[in-house]
Design a protein around this motif. Structure first.
Motif, PDB file in Angstrom:
ATOM      1  N   ALA A 125     -15.203   1.475  -4.148  1.00 55.07           N
ATOM      2  CA  ALA A 125     -13.942   0.769  -3.931  1.00 55.07           C
ATOM      3  C   ALA A 125     -13.226   0.476  -5.250  1.00 55.07           C
ATOM      4  O   ALA A 125     -12.003   0.580  -5.328  1.00 55.07           O
ATOM      5  N   PHE A 126     -13.975   0.104  -6.281  1.00 53.89           N
ATOM      6  CA  PHE A 126     -13.368  -0.208  -7.571  1.00 53.89           C
ATOM      7  C   PHE A 126     -12.602   0.998  -8.123  1.00 53.89           C
ATOM      8  O   PHE A 126     -11.426   0.898  -8.474  1.00 53.89           O
ATOM      9  N   CYS A 127     -13.253   2.148  -8.164  1.00 46.87           N
ATOM     10  CA  CYS A 127     -12.618   3.358  -8.709  1.00 46.87           C
ATOM     11  C   CYS A 127     -11.505   3.859  -7.793  1.00 46.87           C
ATOM     12  O   CYS A 127     -10.468   4.323  -8.269  1.00 46.87           O
ATOM     13  N   LEU A 128     -11.707   3.759  -6.512  1.00 41.89           N
ATOM     14  CA  LEU A 128     -10.687   4.190  -5.558  1.00 41.89           C
ATOM     15  C   LEU A 128      -9.408   3.375  -5.746  1.00 41.89           C
ATOM     16  O   LEU A 128      -8.301   3.930  -5.792  1.00 41.89           O
ATOM     17  N   ASP A 129      -9.553   2.087  -5.886  1.00 40.40           N
ATOM     18  CA  ASP A 129      -8.406   1.212  -6.119  1.00 40.40           C
ATOM     19  C   ASP A 129      -7.700   1.585  -7.432  1.00 40.40           C
ATOM     20  O   ASP A 129      -6.482   1.750  -7.475  1.00 40.40           O
ATOM     21  N   MET A 130      -8.471   1.754  -8.483  1.00 40.90           N
ATOM     22  CA  MET A 130      -7.911   2.071  -9.799  1.00 40.90           C
ATOM     23  C   MET A 130      -7.158   3.399  -9.791  1.00 40.90           C
ATOM     24  O   MET A 130      -6.038   3.502 -10.294  1.00 40.90           O
ATOM     25  N   HIS A 131      -7.747   4.414  -9.194  1.00 38.46           N
ATOM     26  CA  HIS A 131      -7.161   5.752  -9.291  1.00 38.46           C
ATOM     27  C   HIS A 131      -6.054   6.013  -8.278  1.00 38.46           C
ATOM     28  O   HIS A 131      -5.163   6.819  -8.545  1.00 38.46           O
ATOM     29  N   THR A 132      -6.069   5.317  -7.148  1.00 37.09           N
ATOM     30  CA  THR A 132      -4.919   5.446  -6.258  1.00 37.09           C
ATOM     31  C   THR A 132      -3.700   4.787  -6.895  1.00 37.09           C
ATOM     32  O   THR A 132      -2.590   5.313  -6.807  1.00 37.09           O
ATOM     33  N   GLU A 133      -3.903   3.662  -7.575  1.00 34.31           N
ATOM     34  CA  GLU A 133      -2.799   3.011  -8.295  1.00 34.31           C
ATOM     35  C   GLU A 133      -2.282   3.920  -9.408  1.00 34.31           C
ATOM     36  O   GLU A 133      -1.075   4.050  -9.610  1.00 34.31           O
ATOM     37  N   ALA A 134      -3.207   4.543 -10.143  1.00 36.52           N
ATOM     38  CA  ALA A 134      -2.806   5.437 -11.235  1.00 36.52           C
ATOM     39  C   ALA A 134      -2.012   6.626 -10.715  1.00 36.52           C
ATOM     40  O   ALA A 134      -0.989   7.005 -11.299  1.00 36.52           O
ATOM     41  N   LEU A 135      -2.474   7.221  -9.613  1.00 36.08           N
ATOM     42  CA  LEU A 135      -1.766   8.381  -9.061  1.00 36.08           C
ATOM     43  C   LEU A 135      -0.409   7.974  -8.503  1.00 36.08           C
ATOM     44  O   LEU A 135       0.564   8.721  -8.636  1.00 36.08           O
ATOM     45  N   LEU A 136      -0.333   6.814  -7.922  1.00 34.93           N
ATOM     46  CA  LEU A 136       0.948   6.340  -7.399  1.00 34.93           C
ATOM     47  C   LEU A 136       1.967   6.195  -8.530  1.00 34.93           C
ATOM     48  O   LEU A 136       3.125   6.575  -8.380  1.00 34.93           O
ATOM     49  N   LYS A 137       1.522   5.710  -9.671  1.00 35.94           N
ATOM     50  CA  LYS A 137       2.420   5.574 -10.832  1.00 35.94           C
ATOM     51  C   LYS A 137       2.878   6.939 -11.338  1.00 35.94           C
ATOM     52  O   LYS A 137       4.022   7.104 -11.740  1.00 35.94           O
ATOM     53  N   VAL A 138       1.989   7.916 -11.325  1.00 40.99           N
ATOM     54  CA  VAL A 138       2.314   9.249 -11.834  1.00 40.99           C
ATOM     55  C   VAL A 138       3.166  10.029 -10.844  1.00 40.99           C
ATOM     56  O   VAL A 138       4.154  10.654 -11.210  1.00 40.99           O
ATOM     57  N   SER A 139       2.780   9.995  -9.563  1.00 38.82           N
ATOM     58  CA  SER A 139       3.447  10.859  -8.587  1.00 38.82           C
ATOM     59  C   SER A 139       4.464  10.139  -7.715  1.00 38.82           C
ATOM     60  O   SER A 139       5.399  10.761  -7.216  1.00 38.82           O
ATOM     61  N   GLY A 140       4.230   8.873  -7.470  1.00 39.40           N
ATOM     62  CA  GLY A 140       5.110   8.126  -6.586  1.00 39.40           C
ATOM     63  C   GLY A 140       5.040   8.556  -5.132  1.00 39.40           C
ATOM     64  O   GLY A 140       5.827   8.104  -4.317  1.00 39.40           O
ATOM     65  N   ASN A 141       4.097   9.429  -4.787  1.00 42.33           N
ATOM     66  CA  ASN A 141       4.011   9.961  -3.438  1.00 42.33           C
ATOM     67  C   ASN A 141       2.861   9.301  -2.682  1.00 42.33           C
ATOM     68  O   ASN A 141       1.726   9.775  -2.694  1.00 42.33           O
ATOM     69  N   GLU A 142       3.172   8.202  -2.001  1.00 43.95           N
ATOM     70  CA  GLU A 142       2.162   7.463  -1.253  1.00 43.95           C
ATOM     71  C   GLU A 142       1.543   8.283  -0.133  1.00 43.95           C
ATOM     72  O   GLU A 142       0.353   8.194   0.141  1.00 43.95           O
ATOM     73  N   ARG A 143       2.357   9.082   0.508  1.00 41.96           N
ATOM     74  CA  ARG A 143       1.881   9.873   1.651  1.00 41.96           C
ATOM     75  C   ARG A 143       0.730  10.792   1.247  1.00 41.96           C
ATOM     76  O   ARG A 143      -0.278  10.889   1.940  1.00 41.96           O
ATOM     77  N   ARG A 144       0.894  11.481   0.125  1.00 41.20           N
ATOM     78  CA  ARG A 144      -0.177  12.362  -0.369  1.00 41.20           C
ATOM     79  C   ARG A 144      -1.454  11.575  -0.647  1.00 41.20           C
ATOM     80  O   ARG A 144      -2.555  12.004  -0.319  1.00 41.20           O
ATOM     81  N   ILE A 145      -1.287  10.420  -1.258  1.00 41.59           N
ATOM     82  CA  ILE A 145      -2.448   9.599  -1.605  1.00 41.59           C
ATOM     83  C   ILE A 145      -3.209   9.188  -0.348  1.00 41.59           C
ATOM     84  O   ILE A 145      -4.439   9.263  -0.305  1.00 41.59           O
ATOM     85  N   HIS A 146      -2.484   8.800   0.682  1.00 41.89           N
ATOM     86  CA  HIS A 146      -3.135   8.381   1.930  1.00 41.89           C
ATOM     87  C   HIS A 146      -3.888   9.524   2.600  1.00 41.89           C
ATOM     88  O   HIS A 146      -4.808   9.278   3.385  1.00 41.89           O
ATOM     89  N   LEU A 147      -3.522  10.755   2.297  1.00 40.50           N
ATOM     90  CA  LEU A 147      -4.099  11.898   3.005  1.00 40.50           C
ATOM     91  C   LEU A 147      -5.107  12.714   2.186  1.00 40.50           C
ATOM     92  O   LEU A 147      -5.544  13.768   2.631  1.00 40.50           O
ATOM     93  N   ILE A 148      -5.503  12.214   1.034  1.00 40.03           N
ATOM     94  CA  ILE A 148      -6.459  12.957   0.208  1.00 40.03           C
ATOM     95  C   ILE A 148      -7.771  13.208   0.950  1.00 40.03           C
ATOM     96  O   ILE A 148      -8.335  14.294   0.870  1.00 40.03           O
TER      97      ILE A 148
END
Length: 152
Positions: free
Chosen positions: A48-71
């Motif tokens: 959970a710790f890493c998942l939280d950290m890296h989803t936030e990081a990817l959101l900042k880089v890509s801004g695409n929430e939909r992709r993140i939710h579907l990994i």
């Protein structure tokens, strides 16, 4: 929730070693792809710790929430490139290495998109996040545990 220990403070040399591996692993790949790898491995490992950290990081880089939710269901989602798909499949195979290793057919598909040096970079990225996941889970880290105001 309470963290079992702060591994940064308990053994700074171990933490610095992991940071060195992180710096090396990050240097060979596109940042978005690197975050996708980190998220997928963290999902599989239940970190959970890493998942939280890296989803936030990817959101900042890509801004695409939909992709993140579907990994976690990348096979059924049309939002990933072929190169990302093979990298995610490789992430699953290496993270779950005892389930069947890395089949030759997967290696060949990965090599259609990545050269030998990039293939090794992918492996190093997967190895690194698996190391971080195991360190975070074993020491009881959770999302927000490093925030100054959190109840550690």
């Amino acid at each position: 929730m309470k963290v079992r220990m702060n591994h940064y403070e308990v053994n700074p040399k171990a933490y610095e070693t992991m940071l060195g591996l992180e710096k090396f692993a990050a240097s060979g790949l596109d940042h978005t792809l690197y975050e996708l790898i980190k998220i997928r491995a963290s999902q599989i490992n239940g970190c959970a710790f890493c998942l939280d950290m890296h989803t936030e990081a990817l959101l900042k880089v890509s801004g695409n929430e939909r992709r993140i939710h579907l990994i976690s269901v990348w096979r059924e989602a049309p939002f990933f490139t072929e190169a990302e798909r093979v990298a995610l499949e490789l992430t699953e195979a290496v993270t779950l290495i005892s389930d069947g290793g890395v089949p030759q057919s997967l290696y060949e598909r990965v090599r259609e998109h990545f050269d030998e040096k990039q293939y090794v970079a992918l492996i190093m990225a997967i190895v690194t996040i698996n190391g971080w996941n195991r360190l975070a889970i074993s020491t009881g880290m959770f999302p927000g545990c490093l925030d100054p105001k959190s109840d550690k």
